[in-house]
Design an enzyme around this catalytic site. Structure first.
Site, mmCIF file in Angstrom:
data_model
loop_
_atom_site.group_PDB
_atom_site.id
_atom_site.type_symbol
_atom_site.label_atom_id
_atom_site.label_comp_id
_atom_site.label_asym_id
_atom_site.label_seq_id
_atom_site.Cartn_x
_atom_site.Cartn_y
_atom_site.Cartn_z
ATOM 1 N N GLY A 102 0.845 -1.199 0.000
ATOM 2 C CA GLY A 102 0.000 0.000 0.000
ATOM 3 C C GLY A 102 0.871 1.237 0.000
ATOM 4 O O GLY A 102 2.066 1.163 -0.307
ATOM 5 N N LYS A 486 -1.512 -6.341 -25.451
ATOM 6 C CA LYS A 486 -0.900 -7.643 -25.131
ATOM 7 C C LYS A 486 0.523 -7.703 -25.671
ATOM 8 O O LYS A 486 1.450 -8.090 -24.989
ATOM 9 C CB LYS A 486 -1.764 -8.703 -25.795
ATOM 10 C CG LYS A 486 -2.095 -9.959 -25.114
ATOM 11 C CD LYS A 486 -2.844 -9.995 -23.827
ATOM 12 C CE LYS A 486 -2.743 -8.865 -22.916
ATOM 13 N NZ LYS A 486 -3.538 -8.666 -21.820
ATOM 14 N N GLU A 489 2.915 -5.219 -23.811
ATOM 15 C CA GLU A 489 3.168 -5.624 -22.422
ATOM 16 C C GLU A 489 4.272 -6.664 -22.317
ATOM 17 O O GLU A 489 5.125 -6.583 -21.440
ATOM 18 C CB GLU A 489 1.906 -6.265 -21.813
ATOM 19 C CG GLU A 489 0.886 -5.317 -21.268
ATOM 20 C CD GLU A 489 -0.331 -6.061 -20.728
ATOM 21 O OE1 GLU A 489 -0.800 -5.701 -19.649
ATOM 22 O OE2 GLU A 489 -0.831 -6.998 -21.387
ATOM 23 N N HIS A 505 -5.629 9.945 -40.939
ATOM 24 C CA HIS A 505 -5.655 11.332 -40.458
ATOM 25 C C HIS A 505 -4.403 11.644 -39.632
ATOM 26 O O HIS A 505 -4.500 12.149 -38.516
ATOM 27 C CB HIS A 505 -6.926 11.578 -39.644
ATOM 28 C CG HIS A 505 -8.168 11.433 -40.472
ATOM 29 N ND1 HIS A 505 -8.523 12.308 -41.463
ATOM 30 C CD2 HIS A 505 -9.131 10.471 -40.487
ATOM 31 C CE1 HIS A 505 -9.642 11.922 -42.039
ATOM 32 N NE2 HIS A 505 -10.033 10.795 -41.464
HETATM 33 C C1 G6P Z 1 -2.747 -3.787 -14.480
HETATM 34 C C2 G6P Z 1 -2.474 -5.062 -15.250
HETATM 35 C C3 G6P Z 1 -3.383 -5.127 -16.483
HETATM 36 C C4 G6P Z 1 -4.838 -5.015 -16.040
HETATM 37 C C5 G6P Z 1 -5.081 -3.722 -15.257
HETATM 38 C C6 G6P Z 1 -6.469 -3.713 -14.623
HETATM 39 O O1 G6P Z 1 -2.273 -2.701 -15.183
HETATM 40 O O2 G6P Z 1 -1.123 -5.147 -15.627
HETATM 41 O O3 G6P Z 1 -3.197 -6.365 -17.144
HETATM 42 O O4 G6P Z 1 -5.669 -5.068 -17.162
HETATM 43 O O5 G6P Z 1 -4.141 -3.633 -14.182
HETATM 44 O O6 G6P Z 1 -6.535 -4.722 -13.665
HETATM 45 P P1 G6P Z 1 -7.878 -5.309 -13.085
HETATM 46 O O7 G6P Z 1 -7.439 -6.278 -12.038
HETATM 47 O O8 G6P Z 1 -8.658 -4.155 -12.518
HETATM 48 O O9 G6P Z 1 -8.609 -5.971 -14.208
#
Ligand code: G6P
Length: 609
Positions: A102, A486, A489, A505
């Site tokens: 946190g 994808k 990443e 554009h």
């Molecule tokens: C992070 C992950 C993503 C994911 C996003 C939202 O950035 O790397 O892969 O889509 O969080 O996460 P959630 O758990 O809210 O779907």
């Protein structure tokens, strides 16, 4: 973001902590550490880099004997990922060690106060203030010290505390960060996520914000923030151990891609009874709520946001309701038009994404009803929402989501058809057709995997493209957004997704000979339009890899290569369509030797804003 784990019982703690940290590594993996209590002394070992470094440094845990301990895997926010900044953090006198997930927002003021009182700070983290506060407030009563400390903290925290003076005892505290207690026999645990617990126990307690717990091998006592004991029922986790293992695959990501037919089946089938879509046990209550809905706002982050983009096309087309999709980190900073006739749909795999949580709170303050689509039972987003539809994808370990995303799409399919029927906008025949189409999605997805054995070969061919584009229209565009994310990443290639008609554009200036353009052309009604856009980039020398319907021959009049998607109702095409592109991203990353399950700089569950 960051994973924490704790153990007290009759077994050596260190190997168990290391094992738990491996399961939580998706939450952050830039450094890690463990601390163990033994004969009234706390000892800790920390290592920068992945958990494997810590395993080596601790000799698999043998270097830190003892039966009670805590561990942490970090995604750095305050201070670089060094050994010193890694958790646990220890008090100056060695009496306390803590792990934290946190952010402590008032740490600067606390740090100043504690420095003035003579405490010496060793790290740059916000976390270290907590351990010195505990030290300052401790007079032999751990519970009192924890309460005093928690009262001084602003921000979010899941904390694990170990005290040299308290043999066999752990303390776990939760405020706006996930924390789950594992109830064993003669041993007890805490962890950020059930995946770290299921191989030891399936009996868990979900703490509420503001609560803290004392754990000994025999007992768990939970208190509210005033120190009053609170009773909690023990829940049973449905995920099994195998779900969090690689099961023979090289990577979790590939395993999770292959698991999609099963995950979709688990998400879809229980919600279709006698040919009718049923929204779990809140069908009737939601019907009443939905009658008043005039607008829908979908909010989410990352891939879940991309699922929301597909949802918009679906819901607008089927239900004729105005739908807006907004990234959660932006929603509340633009004075959004949300009122008590708005349905806010929040989409989140983890259920813990800080930005999505903040957007939900904003929506609720403005009177919206909140329906969330979430994978993790008991998560913060699930608890905050009026209605929850769970995706039954099982634990998703790879940082880049695959089955989490497609099961979100499946729920959006079910929901939009349910809503369209509710509004009387579907003939019986069309309704039956869509329900049949949704029921067929697991099989269509398997077909999508089977149809594209060439993805590995195409990945080899195109792996050197350092910058590429995805183009498509309507639903094809929404799928392109996810396909592009994808790829970047996990393979670190620069890639962008464009609405096919928009490329000309401006961005078309970047098209040059040899540049790869991935053209998504699965919608028959827009096929000719997309073909025109393909011609535009071909004319400028681009290579085109198309994604087209199975059997489409015309695509080869322009495309150099193609991936194929089985015939599906156009409104339901997104799930089978993304699958070969997930595989393409996977194989490109593999060909380029990238760290697929734990890509650099990312974390799966982003619990900071
Ligand atoms: C992070 C992950 C993503 C994911 C996003 C939202 O950035 O790397 O892969 O889509 O969080 O996460 P959630 O758990 O809210 O779907």
């Amino acid at each position: 973001m960051c994973g924490i784990v704790g153990y007290t019982g009759g077994q050596e703690a260190s190997p168990l902590l290391l094992d738990g940290l491996k399961k939580l590594e998706y939450r952050g993996y830039d450094s890690a550490g463990i601390a163990v209590q033994n004969d009234g002394v706390l000892r800790m070992i920390k290592a920068s880099g992945q958990i494997a470094n810590l395993v080596e440094k601790t000799d698999g845990g043998a270097a830190l004997p003892g039966f009670t301990g805590i561990g942490h895997t970090r995604w750095a926010t305050h201070g670089a990922p060094t050994d010193t900044n890694a958790h646990p953090h220890m008090s100056n006198d060695g009496k306390f060690a803590i792990v934290h997930n946190g952010i402590i927002e008032n740490y600067a003021a606390l740090r100043q106060e504690l420095t003035d009182r003579g405490f010496v700070f060793r790290s740059e983290t916000d976390t270290e203030v907590i351990v010195h506060l505990l030290d300052m407030y401790y007079r032999g009563d751990l519970k009192a010290a924890v309460m005093h400390t928690a009262a001084r903290l602003e921000g979010s925290y899941a904390l694990g505390v170990l005290c040299a003076d308290q043999p066999g005892k752990l303390c776990a505290i939760k405020m706006a960060s996930p924390l789950i207690l594992g109830v064993g026999v003669g041993e007890n645990f805490f962890a950020s996520d059930v995946t770290a617990l299921v191989s030891h126990t399936k009996n868990v307690i979900y703490l509420e914000d503001g609560e803290f717990a004392e754990l000994t091998p025999e007992n768990i006592t939970v208190y509210d923030c005033t120190g009053k004991p609170v009773s909690h029922s023990v829940s049973r986790v449905v995920w099994d151990v195998e779900a969090a293992e690689k099961g023979g695959y090289d990577h979790f990501m590939l395993k999770e891609i292959m698991e999609q037919p099963r995950a979709l089946k688990a998400t879809i089938e229980p919600r279709i009874r006698n040919g009718r879509i049923v929204l779990d046990d809140f069908d009737d209550a939601f019907r009443v709520c939905f009658a008043d809905v005039r607008r829908i706002v979908i909010t989410a982050c990352g891939s879940a946001y991309h699922a929301g983009m597909v949802g918009r096309y679906l819901i607008e087309s089927l239900c004729r309701v105005n739908v807006e999709v907004d990234v959660a980190s932006e929603l509340r900073y633009r004075d959004p038009i949300i009122d008590d006739q708005t349905l806010l749909i929040a989409v989140s795999q983890s259920g813990e994404t800080a930005d999505t949580i903040a957007a939900i709170k904003e929506g609720k303050n403005r009177g919206a009803k909140v329906l969330s689509i979430v994978n993790v039972v008991g998560s913060t987003i699930a608890k905050l929402s009026d209605y929850v539809i769970y995706t039954w994808a099982g634990p998703e370990i790879a940082v880049a989501t695959t089955k989490g995303y497609t099961t979100q799409l499946a729920v959006l399919d079910l929901l939009s058809v349910w809503m369209a029927r509710e509004r009387g906008l579907l003939t019986g025949e069309r309704y039956d057709e869509l329900v049949k189409g949704i029921l067929a999605l697991p099989e269509r997805t398997q077909r999508s995997i089977d149809l594209n054995p060439q993805t590995g070969y195409l990945a080899e061919r195109y792996r050197d493209n350092t910058s590429l584009f995805f183009i498509g229209r309507n639903m094809d565009y929404a799928v392109g957004l996810e396909a592009s994310l994808k790829l970047k990443e996990i393979s670190y290639l620069h890639s962008e997704a464009y609405a096919a008609g928009e490329l000309k554009h401006g961005t078309i200036a970047l098209i040059e000979p040899g540049r790869l353009v991935v053209a998504l052309a699965c919608l028959d009604s827009l096929f000719d339009k997309t073909m025109s856009n393909i011609k535009e980039v071909k004319a400028r020398g681009a290579k085109v890899m198309a994604v087209a319907r199975e059997g489409s021959r015309r695509i080869f009049t322009e495309a150099d290569d193609a991936l194929f998607v089985p015939a599906t109702d156009p409104l339901l095409t997104a799930i089978p369509e993304i699958v070969p592109l997930q595989l393409f991203a996977y194989y490109v990353a593999k060909a380029n030797g990238c760290e697929i399950d734990k890509p650099r700089n990312l974390a799966k569950s982003v619990t900071v804003e």
